[in-house]
Design a protein around this motif. Structure first.
Motif, PDB file in Angstrom:
ATOM      1  N   VAL B 191       0.837  -1.196   0.000  1.00 61.62           N
ATOM      2  CA  VAL B 191       0.000   0.000   0.000  1.00 61.62           C
ATOM      3  C   VAL B 191       0.873   1.247   0.000  1.00 61.62           C
ATOM      4  O   VAL B 191       0.568   2.234  -0.684  1.00 61.62           O
ATOM      5  CB  VAL B 191      -0.943  -0.004   1.231  1.00 61.62           C
ATOM      6  N   PHE B 192       1.971   1.171   0.739  1.00 60.08           N
ATOM      7  CA  PHE B 192       2.899   2.311   0.765  1.00 60.08           C
ATOM      8  C   PHE B 192       3.396   2.629  -0.642  1.00 60.08           C
ATOM      9  O   PHE B 192       3.404   3.780  -1.068  1.00 60.08           O
ATOM     10  CB  PHE B 192       4.092   1.997   1.677  1.00 60.08           C
ATOM     11  N   ILE B 193       3.803   1.605  -1.364  1.00 59.90           N
ATOM     12  CA  ILE B 193       4.335   1.822  -2.714  1.00 59.90           C
ATOM     13  C   ILE B 193       3.249   2.354  -3.635  1.00 59.90           C
ATOM     14  O   ILE B 193       3.468   3.248  -4.440  1.00 59.90           O
ATOM     15  CB  ILE B 193       4.956   0.515  -3.250  1.00 59.90           C
ATOM     16  N   MET B 194       2.056   1.818  -3.454  1.00 61.62           N
ATOM     17  CA  MET B 194       0.917   2.286  -4.240  1.00 61.62           C
ATOM     18  C   MET B 194       0.716   3.794  -4.060  1.00 61.62           C
ATOM     19  O   MET B 194       0.437   4.508  -5.007  1.00 61.62           O
ATOM     20  CB  MET B 194      -0.318   1.514  -3.745  1.00 61.62           C
ATOM     21  N   ASN B 195       0.864   4.253  -2.825  1.00 63.89           N
ATOM     22  CA  ASN B 195       0.603   5.670  -2.539  1.00 63.89           C
ATOM     23  C   ASN B 195       1.884   6.466  -2.350  1.00 63.89           C
ATOM     24  O   ASN B 195       1.879   7.506  -1.706  1.00 63.89           O
ATOM     25  CB  ASN B 195      -0.237   5.794  -1.254  1.00 63.89           C
ATOM     26  N   ALA B 196       2.986   5.963  -2.925  1.00 66.32           N
ATOM     27  CA  ALA B 196       4.285   6.579  -2.636  1.00 66.32           C
ATOM     28  C   ALA B 196       4.336   8.057  -2.992  1.00 66.32           C
ATOM     29  O   ALA B 196       5.045   8.825  -2.354  1.00 66.32           O
ATOM     30  CB  ALA B 196       5.385   5.830  -3.365  1.00 66.32           C
ATOM     31  N   SER B 197       3.551   8.471  -3.987  1.00 57.61           N
ATOM     32  CA  SER B 197       3.646   9.872  -4.403  1.00 57.61           C
ATOM     33  C   SER B 197       3.056  10.819  -3.354  1.00 57.61           C
ATOM     34  O   SER B 197       3.270  12.017  -3.407  1.00 57.61           O
ATOM     35  CB  SER B 197       2.943  10.060  -5.749  1.00 57.61           C
ATOM     36  N   ASP B 198       2.308  10.260  -2.374  1.00 59.43           N
ATOM     37  CA  ASP B 198       1.754  11.125  -1.323  1.00 59.43           C
ATOM     38  C   ASP B 198       2.808  11.572  -0.314  1.00 59.43           C
ATOM     39  O   ASP B 198       2.577  12.483   0.472  1.00 59.43           O
ATOM     40  CB  ASP B 198       0.648  10.384  -0.532  1.00 59.43           C
ATOM     41  N   TYR B 199       3.951  10.863  -0.324  1.00 62.11           N
ATOM     42  CA  TYR B 199       4.941  11.195   0.696  1.00 62.11           C
ATOM     43  C   TYR B 199       5.991  12.140   0.132  1.00 62.11           C
ATOM     44  O   TYR B 199       6.180  12.258  -1.073  1.00 62.11           O
ATOM     45  CB  TYR B 199       5.597   9.918   1.228  1.00 62.11           C
ATOM     46  N   GLU B 200       6.695  12.768   1.035  1.00 60.90           N
ATOM     47  CA  GLU B 200       7.739  13.734   0.714  1.00 60.90           C
ATOM     48  C   GLU B 200       8.873  13.042  -0.060  1.00 60.90           C
ATOM     49  O   GLU B 200       9.286  11.948   0.299  1.00 60.90           O
ATOM     50  CB  GLU B 200       8.260  14.229   2.065  1.00 60.90           C
ATOM     51  N   GLY B 201       9.364  13.663  -1.120  1.00 58.04           N
ATOM     52  CA  GLY B 201      10.555  13.156  -1.797  1.00 58.04           C
ATOM     53  C   GLY B 201      10.278  11.981  -2.734  1.00 58.04           C
ATOM     54  O   GLY B 201       9.151  11.524  -2.872  1.00 58.04           O
ATOM     55  N   LYS B 202      11.348  11.524  -3.376  1.00 56.01           N
ATOM     56  CA  LYS B 202      11.205  10.431  -4.346  1.00 56.01           C
ATOM     57  C   LYS B 202      11.420   9.084  -3.653  1.00 56.01           C
ATOM     58  O   LYS B 202      12.409   8.399  -3.889  1.00 56.01           O
ATOM     59  CB  LYS B 202      12.232  10.602  -5.467  1.00 56.01           C
ATOM     60  N   VAL B 203      10.492   8.718  -2.788  1.00 57.56           N
ATOM     61  CA  VAL B 203      10.716   7.534  -1.961  1.00 57.56           C
ATOM     62  C   VAL B 203      10.346   6.238  -2.658  1.00 57.56           C
ATOM     63  O   VAL B 203      10.619   5.153  -2.159  1.00 57.56           O
ATOM     64  CB  VAL B 203       9.920   7.629  -0.640  1.00 57.56           C
ATOM     65  N   LEU B 204       9.740   6.355  -3.829  1.00 55.01           N
ATOM     66  CA  LEU B 204       9.194   5.168  -4.487  1.00 55.01           C
ATOM     67  C   LEU B 204      10.248   4.095  -4.763  1.00 55.01           C
ATOM     68  O   LEU B 204      10.093   2.939  -4.392  1.00 55.01           O
ATOM     69  CB  LEU B 204       8.511   5.601  -5.786  1.00 55.01           C
ATOM     70  N   PHE B 205      11.349   4.517  -5.400  1.00 60.34           N
ATOM     71  CA  PHE B 205      12.321   3.504  -5.824  1.00 60.34           C
ATOM     72  C   PHE B 205      13.086   2.873  -4.669  1.00 60.34           C
ATOM     73  O   PHE B 205      13.206   1.639  -4.624  1.00 60.34           O
ATOM     74  CB  PHE B 205      13.252   4.077  -6.888  1.00 60.34           C
ATOM     75  N   PRO B 206      13.601   3.668  -3.736  1.00 60.07           N
ATOM     76  CA  PRO B 206      14.240   2.996  -2.599  1.00 60.07           C
ATOM     77  C   PRO B 206      13.277   2.054  -1.880  1.00 60.07           C
ATOM     78  O   PRO B 206      13.675   0.947  -1.486  1.00 60.07           O
ATOM     79  CB  PRO B 206      14.670   4.139  -1.687  1.00 60.07           C
ATOM     80  N   ALA B 207      12.017   2.451  -1.747  1.00 64.04           N
ATOM     81  CA  ALA B 207      11.045   1.577  -1.077  1.00 64.04           C
ATOM     82  C   ALA B 207      10.897   0.271  -1.849  1.00 64.04           C
ATOM     83  O   ALA B 207      10.841  -0.803  -1.258  1.00 64.04           O
ATOM     84  CB  ALA B 207       9.706   2.281  -0.948  1.00 64.04           C
ATOM     85  N   SER B 208      10.854   0.360  -3.188  1.00 62.37           N
ATOM     86  CA  SER B 208      10.732  -0.868  -3.976  1.00 62.37           C
ATOM     87  C   SER B 208      11.939  -1.765  -3.780  1.00 62.37           C
ATOM     88  O   SER B 208      11.812  -2.992  -3.763  1.00 62.37           O
ATOM     89  CB  SER B 208      10.609  -0.561  -5.466  1.00 62.37           C
ATOM     90  N   VAL B 209      13.114  -1.155  -3.682  1.00 61.79           N
ATOM     91  CA  VAL B 209      14.321  -1.962  -3.504  1.00 61.79           C
ATOM     92  C   VAL B 209      14.252  -2.712  -2.181  1.00 61.79           C
ATOM     93  O   VAL B 209      14.468  -3.929  -2.112  1.00 61.79           O
ATOM     94  CB  VAL B 209      15.590  -1.082  -3.565  1.00 61.79           C
ATOM     95  N   ILE B 210      13.898  -1.983  -1.110  1.00 63.99           N
ATOM     96  CA  ILE B 210      13.822  -2.640   0.201  1.00 63.99           C
ATOM     97  C   ILE B 210      12.755  -3.719   0.191  1.00 63.99           C
ATOM     98  O   ILE B 210      12.911  -4.780   0.783  1.00 63.99           O
ATOM     99  CB  ILE B 210      13.551  -1.589   1.296  1.00 63.99           C
ATOM    100  N   PHE B 211      11.699  -3.446  -0.529  1.00 66.93           N
ATOM    101  CA  PHE B 211      10.593  -4.394  -0.635  1.00 66.93           C
ATOM    102  C   PHE B 211      11.055  -5.722  -1.245  1.00 66.93           C
ATOM    103  O   PHE B 211      10.561  -6.786  -0.908  1.00 66.93           O
ATOM    104  CB  PHE B 211       9.515  -3.747  -1.505  1.00 66.93           C
TER     105      PHE B 211
END
Lengths: 269, 232
Positions: B191-211
């Motif tokens: 769900v976090f990745i789905m809504n990643a654009s709601d958070y500050e900064g470009k967190v999408l890709f690092p989150a996917s990597v950790i995922f």
């Protein structure tokens, strides 16, 4: 003492039956019994009046424009993607099993797409295909994700085909194409049908991939499938429309599964 | 492999090569940790409980002699093949009636009874060595002991392979947390990745990597077991 024990103990067979109990209870509580409520909801007009409205409910949903688009797209996915997927899987499996390549490690590498979380992949897919405005990126994602399980199933059955009959055919001058088309494939027919069935079933599940790819509840029309329709009604908690489409989906999927299983049974004989 | 590498590559990019996406994610988005642990927690709990339910059930389905066994098997087979959107609504109604919406249990309970584990274990147990079970029955009359010492011991590879697949599936779930949970703090990483654009900064890709990491570790660690497991 022996006597007492005999009285206290259940028979072995009984105990084996009891083993199944937890799972069956869970399934009843969470799936089967609520499903009858879904059936009931699909027949009444709303939760408060509860008057019978089966026909108007079904008519409203089936005549809905979006429901129709969704249904059409779901069918398209089955008709276009599944054949490509299965043929591709067959060709790769044939090469893996009968080709001269070393196959160790290759087979296992096809599992990777199955276990990798979709969210991570959909993200990169979006980057690659950001300017393509049709459904094909989603199709490609579907094939990439599902080809692994097909190849595993198919390589297993191809590898078990008796090699001696090939040699006989080879002696008589049949080329490899001909041998595989006329011998390997018919012999493996039940598994191939199972692969087709499994791919169709998995195509019902493409929703998550597609949803993460588009990142919205309202994708372009060509990407809108039955699962989106249900998901959007879920968010609105419109029980009647939801129940009708759930029942419709169940019948649709159930029909395909039943036909598929019967077909496989036939072929096994 | 290519998609994974490019995800890793993209995570170090923000107009130029930089660590900014990573620092944004790791230091400025505290909810990320919570959701990450939720993902891991759900997946672990579900794997363990589902195996505890599915293994005995599959064992019962294989060994017990009773009428209606075939029907039970067919029901599970059809349930396994049903699209998720179809099973979600009955699950939701069942959970709602028990007041389990918006709780961790609401995510876990329907998942542990999923048909997938039962069917897979059943297929594996078809070629269970019956002589060993008979031998064990002379020693003990407890089904539990037979299950643990004979069946589980024999099926180790298959159980591990199944566990990895269930883990991957749970780790990947999106619809259940989205529909059954309202509280952000209970949701998982998908769900976090789905809504990643709601958070500050470009967190999408690092989150996917950790995922990717937990699943990749499992995959690499159990690579050989998986290979054996799927061949049976």
């Amino acid at each position: 003492m022996n006597k007492k024990r005999g009285k206290m103990r259940l028979s072995w067979n009984r105990k084996c039956c009891i083993c199944m109990l937890p799972a069956i209870m869970g399934t009843l509580i969470f799936s089967l019994i609520p499903f009858f409520r879904v059936l009931y909801y699909s027949m009444i007009n709303n939760q408060f009046e509860k008057s019978f409205a089966l026909i108007s409910n079904y008519r409203r949903v089936l005549e809905n424009e979006y429901f129709r688009i969704a249904f059409k797209n779901s069918i398209m996915l089955i008709l276009i993607c599944v054949p490509i997927l299965v043929v591709l899987a067959i060709v790769i499996s044939l090469i893996l099993v009968f080709g001269k390549m070393k196959q160790k490690g290759i087979q296992i590498s096809f599992i990777l797409p199955m276990v990798i979380p979709t969210a991570s992949i959909a993200v990169i897919w979006r980057q690659f295909f950001s300017d393509i405005e049709n459904i094909f990126p989603v199709y490609l994602l579907f094939i990439w994700k599902n080809i692994g399980i097909c190849i595993i199933l198919l390589t297993a059955v191809f590898a078990s085909v008796d090699k001696e009959i090939f040699e006989a055919a080879y002696m008589e001058g049949a080329g490899p194409m001909k041998i595989h088309l006329h011998m390997t494939l018919p012999i493996s027919a039940p598994t191939i049908f199972f692969t087709v069935l499994l791919s169709i079933v998995n195509s019902f599940r493409i929703f998550k991939e597609s949803y993460l790819y588009y990142g919205t509840n309202y994708p372009p029309d060509y990407g809108y499938t039955l699962q989106y329709y249900m998901n959007n009604h879920f968010l609105k908690l419109n029980y009647q429309n939801l129940s009708v489409s759930a029942v419709f989906n169940t019948l649709f999927a159930g029909m395909i599964i039943a036909v598929g299983l019967i077909f496989i049974r036939r072929f096994q004989r | 492999m290519l998609p994974i590498l490019s995800t890793v590559g993209m995570s170090f990019w923000q107009e130029k090569l930089s660590l900014k996406p990573w620092t944004d994610l790791l230091f400025d988005t505290p909810i990320f940790y919570r959701m990450f642990w939720n993902s891991v927690f759900y997946a672990f709990v579900i794997v363990i409980l589902e195996l505890c339910i599915a293994v005995p059930c599959a064992f019962g389905l294989v060994t017990a002699k009773m009428r209606g066994k075939k029907i039970i098997f067919m029901i599970y087979l059809i349930l396994m093949m049903m699209p998720l959107q179809v099973t979600l609504l009955p699950n939701y109604i069942g959970l709602r009636d028990m007041g389990l919406i918006n709780t961790r249990m609401g995510i876990i309970l329907p998942m542990i009874f999923s048909a997938f584990g039962i069917i897979i274990m059943h297929q594996y147990m078809m070629n269970l060595d019956e002589a060993q079970i008979e031998a064990a029955r002379l020693e003990t009359s407890s089904v539990l002991k037979v299950l643990i010492y004979v069946v589980v011991a024999q099926m180790k590879t298959c159980i591990i392979a199944t566990a990895v697949f269930i883990f991957a599936e749970c780790f990947n779930m999106l619809e259940q947390p989205m529909l059954f949970l309202k509280d952000e703090r209970l949701k998982n990483l998908t769900v976090f990745i789905m809504n990643a654009s709601d958070y500050e900064g470009k967190v999408l890709f690092p989150a996917s990597v950790i995922f990717l990491i937990p699943v990749l570790i499992l995959y690499l660690y159990f690579n050989e077991t998986l290979e054996k497991g799927i061949k049976l």
